[in-house]
Design a protein around this motif. Structure first.
Motif, PDB file in Angstrom:
ATOM      1  N   ALA A  36       0.757  -1.534   0.012  1.00 57.28           N
ATOM      2  CA  ALA A  36      -0.386  -0.205   0.106  1.00 57.28           C
ATOM      3  C   ALA A  36       0.606   0.813   0.194  1.00 57.28           C
ATOM      4  N   ASP A  37       1.662   1.326   0.974  1.00 55.94           N
ATOM      5  CA  ASP A  37       3.091   2.138   0.668  1.00 55.94           C
ATOM      6  C   ASP A  37       3.194   2.189  -0.440  1.00 55.94           C
ATOM      7  N   SER A  38       3.998   1.122  -0.857  1.00 56.61           N
ATOM      8  CA  SER A  38       4.486   1.475  -2.242  1.00 56.61           C
ATOM      9  C   SER A  38       3.915   1.443  -3.285  1.00 56.61           C
ATOM     10  N   VAL A  39       2.710   1.510  -4.170  1.00 59.76           N
ATOM     11  CA  VAL A  39       1.800   1.775  -4.738  1.00 59.76           C
ATOM     12  C   VAL A  39       1.229   2.728  -4.266  1.00 59.76           C
ATOM     13  N   GLY A  40       0.753   3.485  -3.347  1.00 54.98           N
ATOM     14  CA  GLY A  40      -0.192   4.168  -3.361  1.00 54.98           C
ATOM     15  C   GLY A  40      -0.064   5.473  -3.512  1.00 54.98           C
ATOM     16  N   PRO A  41       0.813   6.380  -3.904  1.00 52.39           N
ATOM     17  CA  PRO A  41       1.382   7.582  -4.393  1.00 52.39           C
ATOM     18  C   PRO A  41       1.005   7.278  -6.139  1.00 52.39           C
ATOM     19  N   ALA A  42       1.000   6.683  -6.442  1.00 52.87           N
ATOM     20  CA  ALA A  42       0.315   5.677  -8.044  1.00 52.87           C
ATOM     21  C   ALA A  42      -1.135   6.148  -8.603  1.00 52.87           C
ATOM     22  N   VAL A  43      -1.735   6.088  -7.274  1.00 47.48           N
ATOM     23  CA  VAL A  43      -3.094   5.502  -7.340  1.00 47.48           C
ATOM     24  C   VAL A  43      -3.324   6.961  -6.753  1.00 47.48           C
ATOM     25  N   VAL A  44      -4.755   7.347  -7.729  1.00 45.62           N
ATOM     26  CA  VAL A  44      -5.462   8.392  -7.650  1.00 45.62           C
ATOM     27  C   VAL A  44      -7.104   9.128  -7.892  1.00 45.62           C
ATOM     28  N   GLY A  45      -7.667   9.775  -7.088  1.00 49.35           N
ATOM     29  CA  GLY A  45      -9.211   9.600  -7.128  1.00 49.35           C
ATOM     30  C   GLY A  45      -9.860  10.446  -8.177  1.00 49.35           C
ATOM     31  N   ILE A  46     -10.925   9.854  -8.633  1.00 47.05           N
ATOM     32  CA  ILE A  46     -11.727  10.383  -9.689  1.00 47.05           C
ATOM     33  C   ILE A  46     -13.048  10.949  -9.873  1.00 47.05           C
ATOM     34  N   SER A  47     -12.997  11.900  -9.738  1.00 51.21           N
ATOM     35  CA  SER A  47     -14.526  12.368 -10.324  1.00 51.21           C
ATOM     36  C   SER A  47     -15.131  12.455 -11.425  1.00 51.21           C
ATOM     37  N   GLY A  48     -16.480  12.814 -11.547  1.00 53.76           N
ATOM     38  CA  GLY A  48     -17.419  13.357 -12.681  1.00 53.76           C
ATOM     39  C   GLY A  48     -18.245  14.062 -12.708  1.00 53.76           C
ATOM     40  N   ASN A  49     -18.757  14.774 -13.526  1.00 53.69           N
ATOM     41  CA  ASN A  49     -19.813  15.506 -13.909  1.00 53.69           C
ATOM     42  C   ASN A  49     -20.770  14.858 -14.534  1.00 53.69           C
ATOM     43  N   ILE A  50     -22.085  13.854 -14.777  1.00 57.08           N
ATOM     44  CA  ILE A  50     -22.780  13.479 -15.257  1.00 57.08           C
ATOM     45  C   ILE A  50     -23.967  13.960 -15.743  1.00 57.08           C
ATOM     46  N   GLN A  51     -24.612  14.324 -16.465  1.00 62.90           N
ATOM     47  CA  GLN A  51     -25.750  15.449 -16.627  1.00 62.90           C
ATOM     48  C   GLN A  51     -26.964  14.728 -17.345  1.00 62.90           C
ATOM     49  N   ASN A  52     -28.087  13.756 -16.208  1.00 66.40           N
ATOM     50  CA  ASN A  52     -28.501  13.423 -16.745  1.00 66.40           C
ATOM     51  C   ASN A  52     -30.376  13.737 -17.128  1.00 66.40           C
ATOM     52  N   LEU A  94      -2.321 -14.073  -3.075  1.00 67.35           N
ATOM     53  CA  LEU A  94      -2.193 -12.771  -1.667  1.00 67.35           C
ATOM     54  C   LEU A  94      -3.198 -11.765  -2.849  1.00 67.35           C
ATOM     55  N   ALA A  95      -4.254 -10.855  -2.786  1.00 61.42           N
ATOM     56  CA  ALA A  95      -3.901 -10.336  -3.417  1.00 61.42           C
ATOM     57  C   ALA A  95      -4.728  -8.791  -2.801  1.00 61.42           C
ATOM     58  N   ILE A  96      -3.856  -7.952  -3.401  1.00 60.00           N
ATOM     59  CA  ILE A  96      -4.525  -6.417  -2.802  1.00 60.00           C
ATOM     60  C   ILE A  96      -4.970  -5.846  -3.461  1.00 60.00           C
ATOM     61  N   ALA A  97      -6.446  -4.901  -3.459  1.00 58.45           N
ATOM     62  CA  ALA A  97      -6.691  -4.148  -3.969  1.00 58.45           C
ATOM     63  C   ALA A  97      -6.295  -2.606  -3.524  1.00 58.45           C
ATOM     64  N   ILE A  98      -6.389  -1.756  -4.434  1.00 56.39           N
ATOM     65  CA  ILE A  98      -5.940  -0.451  -3.678  1.00 56.39           C
ATOM     66  C   ILE A  98      -6.505   0.253  -4.782  1.00 56.39           C
ATOM     67  N   GLY A  99      -7.357   1.531  -3.671  1.00 57.36           N
ATOM     68  CA  GLY A  99      -8.124   3.090  -4.464  1.00 57.36           C
ATOM     69  C   GLY A  99      -8.199   3.915  -3.566  1.00 57.36           C
ATOM     70  N   ASN A 100      -8.582   4.939  -4.077  1.00 55.35           N
ATOM     71  CA  ASN A 100      -8.951   6.229  -4.149  1.00 55.35           C
ATOM     72  C   ASN A 100     -10.092   7.016  -4.028  1.00 55.35           C
ATOM     73  N   SER A 101     -10.395   7.481  -3.139  1.00 55.15           N
ATOM     74  CA  SER A 101     -12.452   7.431  -2.862  1.00 55.15           C
ATOM     75  C   SER A 101     -12.072   9.207  -3.152  1.00 55.15           C
ATOM     76  N   VAL A 102     -12.938  10.082  -3.747  1.00 59.50           N
ATOM     77  CA  VAL A 102     -12.416  11.416  -3.857  1.00 59.50           C
ATOM     78  C   VAL A 102     -13.339  11.923  -3.729  1.00 59.50           C
ATOM     79  N   ASP A 103     -13.411  12.642  -1.938  1.00 64.20           N
ATOM     80  CA  ASP A 103     -14.252  13.085  -0.880  1.00 64.20           C
ATOM     81  C   ASP A 103     -13.725  14.022   0.119  1.00 64.20           C
ATOM     82  N   GLU A 104     -14.004  14.623   0.699  1.00 64.70           N
ATOM     83  CA  GLU A 104     -12.861  15.503   1.758  1.00 64.70           C
ATOM     84  C   GLU A 104     -11.744  15.515   2.181  1.00 64.70           C
ATOM     85  N   GLU A 105     -11.328  14.311   2.067  1.00 61.20           N
ATOM     86  CA  GLU A 105     -10.321  13.685   3.323  1.00 61.20           C
ATOM     87  C   GLU A 105      -9.427  13.250   2.108  1.00 61.20           C
ATOM     88  N   PHE A 106     -10.436  12.390   0.991  1.00 62.74           N
ATOM     89  CA  PHE A 106      -9.319  11.504  -0.177  1.00 62.74           C
ATOM     90  C   PHE A 106      -8.384  10.736   0.832  1.00 62.74           C
TER      91      PHE A 106
END
Length: 393
Positions: A96-112, A196-208
């Motif tokens: 998590a420490d080594s891969v984390g810096p290359a993982v980003v959070g993504i947000s998009g505005n979808i016009q329904n 072993l499988a390790i899933a790493i992601g980042n959610s886009v919120d206030e604290e990120f």
């Protein structure tokens, strides 16, 4: 002669000799050996009695005393299990420490609708230091504006869509930045069930905050059927959700062996807990290269749609029944028509439909391959030039 007989038992021969007086002399002597034997017997009886009494008391008071050897083995197992758990936790933390810096959070505005805008959220992974990011196509589909937030970076950056592939649920976006941390792709062909499988992601919120889940590789043989091809996918019991969809699935060495996909998971797991999917790294790399180069995933095709058939056992006609031929495709140019049956491609018999797709996928666009075609009882050989499936739909 001996006097009082009761004293005979208390005397012993010390010496017998003929004296000048012709008499025999005797001398009384205590039997010390018999006394020693009596004393030893008393001590032994006392010792045995004490041991029996002690054993009775112990069994009475402590009827279930554990076996020392068994207790030691149980203790060793607990220590080993604890050490293994600690090792696994350390591995997850390091990855998590080594891969984390290359993982980003993504947000998009979808016009329904004119009055309704939804915000999509997900993850992405930087695979090129010049700002190229892979993510889930589902994360950016229909988004009018895409924002990217880097780990340990305060503000969001605008991103442009490079291209995507709906079938594999992969897309590439780009931000205006350089010298970014990047992930290292591993060889997904070396992945084994139980790894072993390790899933790493980042959610886009206030604290990120980073989002890390772990599990094992559950299956390697799952497939996703595309329009004219199959994609192999990895199955894991590590939690794959909107927060880490588009993020990285890593091995113990911190290499990315797959790109997480919540869309593929929803389509196939029916939201069963403990079932997640990822596009294997070997297939993902090939798709990403095509998206960066062409803006879409280029799939080799001869331009037909069909299914596998067997006419009858006597004629032994078996192959791909042609239902449709794309305009200006390699198949049409070569003279292949609907209702034809492809018996062989590249001198290989087509026993199943997957044989057809696997042979085509081994070739590049522009290659010419030999096809054996059955039509109304006759066979003929034709050469077909492979084209781009996207242009032939």
């Amino acid at each position: 002669m001996f006097g009082n007989n009761e004293n005979v038992k208390d005397v012993a021969w010390e010496n017998v000799e003929n004296n000048k007086g012709g008499t025999i002399n005797f001398r009384r002597k205590k039997n010390k050996m018999r006394m020693v034997l009596k004393a030893v017997s008393v001590i032994l009886i006392a010792a045995v009695s004490g041991a029996v009494t002690s054993l009775y008391i112990v069994n009475k008071r402590y009827p279930q005393m554990p076996d020392v050897t068994q207790t030691k083995n149980l203790s060793d197992k607990k220590i080993a299990a604890s050490a293994n758990e600690e090792h696994t936790n350390n591995v997850i933390t390091k990855v998590a420490d080594s891969v984390g810096p290359a993982v980003v959070g993504i947000s998009g505005n979808i016009q329904n609708s004119p009055k309704s805008v939804n915000k999509s959220m997900g993850s992405g992974v930087i695979f090129d230091a010049n700002g190229y990011i892979v993510t889930s196509y589902n994360n950016i589909q229909g988004a009018g504006e895409i924002n990217v937030k880097l780990a340990n970076y305060g503000k969001e950056l605008k991103a442009q869509i490079v291209g995507g592939d709906v079938t594999s649920d992969l897309a590439v976006i780009k931000i205006n930045a350089k010298n970014l941390p990047v992930i290292k792709f591993g060889d997904s062909s070396k992945v084994r069930v139980g790894d072993l499988a390790i899933a790493i992601g980042n959610s886009v919120d206030e604290e990120f905050t980073g989002y890390v889940t772990a599990g094992i590789i559950s299956s390697l043989n799952r497939k996703v059927k595309g329009v004219n091809s199959y994609y192999r996918i990895l199955q894991t019991d590590a939690d794959i959700n909107p927060a880490n969809s588009g993020g990285a699935l890593c091995n113990e060495q911190g290499e990315v062996i797959g790109i997480n996909s919540i869309k593929i998971g929803k389509n196939r797991s029916k939201e069963i807990e403990g079932v997640g999917f990822a596009v294997p790294s070997n297939e993902a790399k090939e798709i990403l290269n095509q998206i960066v180069k062409y803006g879409s995933c280029v799939k080799p095709s001869i331009g037909i749609r069909g299914k596998h058939v067997v006419l009858d056992n006597k004629s032994n006609v078996k192959g791909i029944y042609v239902q449709e031929v794309a305009k200006k495709s390699g198949a049409e140019v070569a003279g292949i028509r609907p209702t034809d049956i492809l018996l062989e491609i590249d001198n290989q018999k087509l026993n199943e439909y997957k044989d057809f797709t696997q042979i085509i996928e081994k070739h590049k666009i522009g290659d010419s391959i030999k096809c054996k075609v059955w039509r109304s009882g006759n066979t003929m050989d034709v050469n077909v030039v492979i084209g781009d499936d996207a242009k032939e739909r």
